[in-house]
Design a protein around this motif. Structure first.
Motif, PDB file in Angstrom:
ATOM      1  N   GLN A  79       0.783  -1.158  -0.203  1.00 52.83           N
ATOM      2  CA  GLN A  79      -0.109   0.087   0.023  1.00 52.83           C
ATOM      3  C   GLN A  79       0.966   1.300   0.410  1.00 52.83           C
ATOM      4  N   THR A 111      -9.525   2.007   1.960  1.00 56.59           N
ATOM      5  CA  THR A 111      -8.959   1.151   0.947  1.00 56.59           C
ATOM      6  C   THR A 111      -9.478  -0.171   1.221  1.00 56.59           C
ATOM      7  N   THR A 112      -9.261  -0.857   2.527  1.00 54.85           N
ATOM      8  CA  THR A 112     -10.106  -2.299   2.793  1.00 54.85           C
ATOM      9  C   THR A 112     -11.655  -2.470   2.564  1.00 54.85           C
ATOM     10  N   GLN A 113     -11.991  -1.920   2.641  1.00 51.09           N
ATOM     11  CA  GLN A 113     -13.899  -2.048   2.602  1.00 51.09           C
ATOM     12  C   GLN A 113     -13.996  -1.805   1.295  1.00 51.09           C
ATOM     13  N   SER A 119     -12.335  -2.118  -1.622  1.00 51.01           N
ATOM     14  CA  SER A 119     -11.313  -1.875  -2.050  1.00 51.01           C
ATOM     15  C   SER A 119     -10.842  -0.707  -3.523  1.00 51.01           C
ATOM     16  N   LYS A 146      -7.125  -7.808   5.171  1.00 48.89           N
ATOM     17  CA  LYS A 146      -8.309  -6.862   5.718  1.00 48.89           C
ATOM     18  C   LYS A 146      -7.711  -5.859   7.072  1.00 48.89           C
TER      19      LYS A 146
END
Lengths: 330, 526
Positions: free
Chosen positions: A84, A133-135, A137, A228
Motif C-alpha cells: 500500500q 482502502t480495504t472495505q 477496495s 483487511k
C-alpha cells in the motif's frame, strides 16, 4: 508406503550461526551492504568538503532534523511492505498537531490530554484510510491522495489558518526539548519508534502477516489471514506515528501550525524505498528505513553546510535519491 | 504421381529444420546441459520429455535466445546461427509459447495477433477493419475457433493459449516451441489445440512439444527426445516405443521400477463409513443443489470440465464463496463456513489450483510459507517463537522430501513439484480433517507426481477426508475411492472405484453427462 527422506537435512543452528542470522535479519536487503556503503560515502564526502560537518553537534542536528521523517517512515515501512502507500502522512501530522494544541488549550492545559488527542487524531485518520482502502477496495494511492487534501484542509479550517500557541512546560520537556538518558528527546522518540517497529515487524505475528499480505495477498487470504484487518492496522500505526511526529514538532516550536511540513510525505516514501523496501510489497526492513532517512537528512544538512542554493539542493537531492535506488536495486 | 509424391513429402517429414549439436550450458557450478543433441524435422512434432530440472527449460531458453550457450552449435535449415537475444531467435523463425502467456489482456484477440504489425493508414492511425479482417482470415485458415473481437482477459485460459499459438504462427515461424501447452486444458480444448498444431505442421512448421503427459506424446508426436540430468537420455520414434520405455528414460531405470511397484502395492483400504464432510442441497451463484459426502480416510475425486463448478465446490467449503442455501456438516455437526480463517480453524485445508497466485508467497522462504496458516501455533502473546517455526519447517522439508538447501530457501527457486510439496507442507501438521485439493499435480513432473500421490494417500490413511479436483482422469482413477461427476454446478453422478475401469471410460462418462445436461441423465442412472 516408503518413507521419504530429505536429501539435505539442515543441521541445527549453532550459537554463532544464530548471531549471524540476527545481524542478517536486521541488515537484510537486496544488496544488504550497499545502503550502508552509500551512507558512509556520503559522510566521507561531506566531512572532506565542510569543516563543520564532522562534529557531534552537527550529528545531533542531523538526528533532530531527521526525526519527523524517521518516525513516520517506520509506519510507512509497514504500509509499503503490505503493498500500500500513504500519501496523507504530512497532512495527518499537521492535523494531529492542531488537535493536540487545541485540546490542551481547551482542557486543563494538560500534556496528557494533548498527547492523547494528537496520537488519537493521527490514528483516526489512519483508520479511515485503512477502512476506505480495504472495505471499498479503493486503491490506497487514491484514498490517501484524498485524505492528504482533506486533513490539510481541516487543519486550516479549525483556526482559520492561525497557529495555536502551546504553553505547557512538561509537554515541551517530554516531546521536544528535554533529554532522556542524555539523548535529546526527539531522537529518543525516534529510537523508540524504530525499536517498536523492529519488534513488531521482525519478531511479532503481525510482522509475519504484513509480509505475507504484501508478498501475495491471495495466498495470505487462502492461508486464513484477515488481510483487511492487517492492512488497516498498518494504516492506523502510521497515522499514530504521524501523530507522535506532530507532538515532537509542536513541542519543539511551542506551537502547532496548520501549514507545516507540506510535501514531507515524499521524503518519507523516499526514505523507505532507499532503505530497501519493494514498492511491489513483501520486502523491506526497519533498519534500512532508518538509514534511508539518515541519508536524506544528511543530504539536507550537508548541502546547506556547503552553501548550495536551495533550488539546487532540490535538484541534487532528487538526483541522488534516484541514483541510490538504482544502485541498491538489482 | 506428382500428387501422391507431395502427399508423401507432407506425411513423412525428412528435411532437418533445426539441428542442435553438443550444447553445453553451465550456471555457476551447475552443469545444466551436457552435450545435448536435438534434431527437429520440418513438419514434425518432436516431443521433449524430462523431469523438472532435467534441462528442458534451459534448452528452450537457449533456442529462444534468452540464454547464450557455452559451447556447441545450432543450425536452422542447414545454416549455423548464434542467438544473443530473443529478437535474433525470432528472426530465425523460432517462436516459443510459454506457460505463462505474453498477451496484453486488455486488448482484443485481433489486436494481440497483430500487435506491433497493425495495418496502418495515414498518420499512423490503425485501420481497425483491415486488422479484424486479417485476423479473422488467418484464424479461419488455421481453423481456430476464436472470436477476434473478444478481450483476451475475458477469455478462458485455453482460448488465451490458442491466441498465443495463433500469434506465434502469424509471423514467419519455422520452429514452434510449446511448453506444457495442455497443463490447464480440458480434453475438448486439447483436441482443438492438437488440431491447430496439425495445421501448423502441415505447413511445414516443426514443433518442439514439451509436456509431462505421456499419453499426449503418443497422440501427437512423431519422435521423442528425453533429457535426464542435463544430458540426452534417448531419442525414440514414437510409433516404435511404449510408455514403459519412456518412463524408464525419464526417471532412470531404478526409480521407475519402484514407482511401478508402489502403484501395484496401492493398498485397498477399508473405509470408515462416518462422513467427515457432507454437503446437502448446497446452492449458490455457481452451484445447484450439490449433494456430496467424503468419509474419513477417503479420497474423493471431482471430475468435470473447466467451469463445471468443481473448483467452486472447494471454494464454498473453504468459505471463499458464500453459501446461499443448503447445509454443510463437518463430522456430523452443522457448520456455516464464513471464510478461510474459519475453515482453517475447523480443520479444513485447501491446496489451491494456482500455486503461484493462491498458494505461495514466492519471494519468501519455505519456512515463512509453511508456517503461514499456523502463525498462532508458533507464537506466544503475539510474539513469534522463531525456533519452533524453523524446526517445524525443517521437519516438513524432510518429511515431504522437498529438494532444497533448507527451510530458508526462497520458494521461487524451487521446481514446480517442490513448490507444490511446500503448499502441502502448509497443511501437514496438525492433520486437517478435510483436505481440499485443486489440480494437485499441474506442472509437476513424473517423479515428483508420484511423491505427491504418496503424500495424498498418507493424508487419507491418517484419517483426513480428501476431496480432489483434477482434469487428469488417469490421476483420478489412480487416486480416488469414489469419483463424482460435476456438470453445470451439479453432482451428476457419484461412482465407486469399482464401477469404472479406466480413464477412457471416465472420459466417455464425462462427455455423456456433459452432452445430456444433468437433469435427464440423473433420472436415467437412478
Amino acid at each position: 508406503m516408503t518413507e521419504l527422506i530429505a536429501p539435505n537435512v539442515v543441521a541445527s543452528s549453532t550459537r554463532s550461526d544464530r548471531r549471524r542470522k540476527l545481524v542478517q535479519k536486521l541488515l537484510r536487503g537486496e544488496r544488504p551492504y550497499m545502503l550502508y556503503i552509500a551512507f558512509v560515502i556520503l559522510l566521507v564526502v561531506f566531512s572532506l568538503s565542510s569543516p563543520w560537518f564532522l562534529s557531534i553537534d552537527n550529528f545531533l542536528n542531523i538526528g533532530r532534523q531527521t526525526t519527523l521523517v524517521s518516525i513516520i517512515a517506520v509506519g510507512m515501512t509497514f504500509i509499503i511492505i503490505a503493498r500500500q502507500i500513504d500519501l496523507s502522512v504530512a497532512s495527518t501530522l499537521a492535523l494531529s498537531g492542531m488537535a493536540a494544541a487545541l485540546a490542551m488549550s481547551q482542557i486543563d492545559n494538560s500534556w496528557i490530554v494533548g498527547a492523547v488527542a494528537g496520537l488519537g487524531t493521527g490514528a483516526l485518520v489512519g483508520l479511515i484510510n485503512g477502512i476506505l482502502t480495504t472495505q471499498l477496495s479503493i486503491p490506497s494511492f487514491l484514498v490517501t491522495l484524498g485524505s492528504l487534501s482533506m486533513a490539510r484542509g481541516l487543519a486550516m479550517m479549525v483556526t482559520n489558518t492561525k497557529p495555536v500557541i502551546i504553553t505547557n512546560e512538561t509537554y515541551f520537556a517530554i516531546f521536544g526539548e528535554g533529554s532522556f538518558l542524555g539523548i535529546p528527546v526527539p531522537i529518543a522518540w525516534t529510537l523508540a519508534a524504530m525499536i517498536v517497529g523492529i519488534l513488531l515487524l521482525h519478531y511479532n505475528v503481525f510482522g509475519r502477516r504484513i509480509y505475507a499480505v504484501g508478498g501475495n495477498p491471495t495466498a495470505a487470504l487462502y492461508s486464513g489471514i484477515n488481510t483487511k484487518l492487517i492492512t488497516t492496522t498498518a494504516f492506523v500505526l502510521t497515522g499514530a506515528l504521524a501523530g507522535l511526529a506532530a507532538l515532537v514538532l509542536s513541542a519543539r516550536s511551542h506551537a502547532a501550525r496548520p501549514d507545516v511540513v507540506q510535501g514531507m510525505e515524499l521524503d518519507v516514501i523516499a526514505a523507505v524505498i532507499l532503505g530497501g523496501c519493494s514498492l511491489f510489497g513483501g520486502r523491506g526492513y526497519i533498519l534500512g528505513t532508518l538509514f534511508g532517512s539518515l541519508i536524506i537528512g544528511t543530504l539536507n544538512n550537508g548541502l546547506v553546510l556547503l552553501g548550495v542554493s536551495s533550488p539546487m539542493q532540490l535538484v541534487i537531492k532528487g538526483a541522488i535519491i534516484v541514483a541510490a535506488v538504482a544502485f541498491t536495486k538489482r | 504421381m506428382e500428387l501422391s509424391g507431395s502427399v508423401a513429402a507432407e506425411t513423412r517429414p525428412s528435411a532437418s529444420l533445426a539441428m542442435v549439436r553438443a550444447i553445453n550450458k553451465r550456471f555457476g557450478g551447475v552443469r545444466a546441459l551436457r552435450d545435448v543433441n536435438l534434431e527437429v524435422r520440418a513438419g514434425e512434432v518432436h516431443a521433449l520429455l524430462g523431469e523438472n530440472g532435467a534441462g528442458k527449460s534451459t534448452l528452450i531458453k537457449i533456442l529462444s535466445g534468452v540464454h547464450a550457450l557455452d559451447s556447441g552449435t545450432i543450425e536452422i535449415a542447414g545454416k549455423p546461427v548464434e542467438f544473443d537475444s530473443p529478437a535474433k531467435s525470432r528472426e530465425a523463425g523460432i517462436a516459443v509459447v510459454y506457460q505463462d502467456l505474453s498477451l496484453v489482456e486488455s486488448l482484443s484477440v485481433a489486436d494481440n495477433l497483430l500487435l506491433g504489425r497493425e495495418p496502418r493508414g495515414p498518420f499512423g492511425f490503425v485501420r481497425q477493419r483491415a486488422l479484424l479482417a486479417r485476423a479473422e482470415a488467418f484464424l479461419k485458415e488455421l481453423g481456430i475457433p476464436l472470436d477476434t473481437r473478444a478481450t483476451v482477459g475475458s477469455l478462458p485460459f485455453a482460448y488465451r493459449q490458442m491466441t498465443e499459438i495463433a500469434k506465434a504462427l502469424m509471423g514467419e515461424v519455422r520452429l514452434l516451441i510449446l511448453d506444457e501447452p495442455t497443463s490447464s486444458l480440458t480434453s475438448d480444448e486439447v483436441r482443438i489445440l492438437f488440431d491447430a498444431i496439425g495445421k501448423a505442421t502441415r505447413r511445414g512448421v516443426g514443433v518442439i512439444y514439451v509436456t509431462h503427459r505421456l499419453n499426449e506424446v503418443f497422440e501427437i508426436s512423431q519422435r521423442v527426445t528425453v533429457l535426464r540430468d542435463g544430458a540426452n537420455a534417448g531419442t525414440f520414434v514414437t510409433a516404435e516405443t511404449d510408455m514403459k520405455r519412456l518412463v524408464n528414460a525419464i526417471v532412470g531405470t531404478d526409480r521407475s521400477a519402484s514407482i511401478v511397484s508402489r502403484n501395484e502395492r496401492a493398498p485397498k483400504r477399508e473405509l470408515d463409513r462416518s462422513p467427515v464432510l457432507s454437503l446437502s442441497d448446497v446452492s449458490n451463484d455457481r452451484l445447484r443443489a450439490v449433494d456430496l459426502s467424503v468419509v474419513k480416510g477417503e479420497i474423493h475425486g471431482l471430475a468435470g470440465l473447466i467451469g463445471s463448478g468443481r473448483t467452486e465446490i472447494l471454494e464454498t467449503v473453504f468459505g471463499l464463496r458464500p453459501l446461499e442455501s443448503g447445509a454443510v456438516e463437518l463430522e456430523g455437526r452443522r457448520w456455516l463456513p464464513s471464510g478461510p480463517a474459519d475453515a482453517i480453524e475447523q480443520g479444513v485445508a485447501l491446496v489451491p489450483e494456482d500455486r503461484h497466485m493462491q498458494g505461495l508467497v514466492l519471494d519468501h522462504s519455505i519456512e515463512r510459507n509453511v508456517t503461514l496458516p499456523r502463525i498462532p501455533h508458533f507464537s506466544r502473546w503475539g510474539w513469534m517463537q522463531q525456533r519452533a517455526a524453523a524446526r517445524r519447517a525443517e521437519a516438513a522439508v524432510a518429511r515431504l522430501a522437498v529438494k532444497a538447501q533448507g527451510a530458508s530457501s526462497l520458494v521461487r527457486t524451487l521446481s514446480g513439484g517442490n513448490q507444490q510439496k511446500v503448499v502441502f507442507g502448509k497443511w501437514n501438521d496438525p492433520r486437517p480433517r478435510v483436505l481440499l485439493l485443486d489440480e494437485p499435480t499441474v506442472g509437476v513432473d513424473v517423479g515428483a507426481r508420484e511423491e505427491i500421490y504418496a503424500v495424498i494417500r498418507n493424508a487419507a490413511r491418517d484419517g483426513s477426508g480428501v476431496l480432489v479436483v483434477s482434469s487428469d482422469l488417469v490421476e483420478l482413477i489412480e487416486l480416488c475411492d469414489r469419483i463424482s461427476v460435476i456438470v453445470n454446478g451439479h453432482v451428476a453422478r457419484t461412482l465407486a472405484r469399482g464401477e469404472i475401469d479406466d480413464a477412457e471410460e471416465l472420459h466417455h462418462l464425462l462427455q455423456m453427462y456433459q452432452a445430456a445436461g444433468p437433469g435427464p441423465l440423473q433420472e436415467l442412472s437412478a
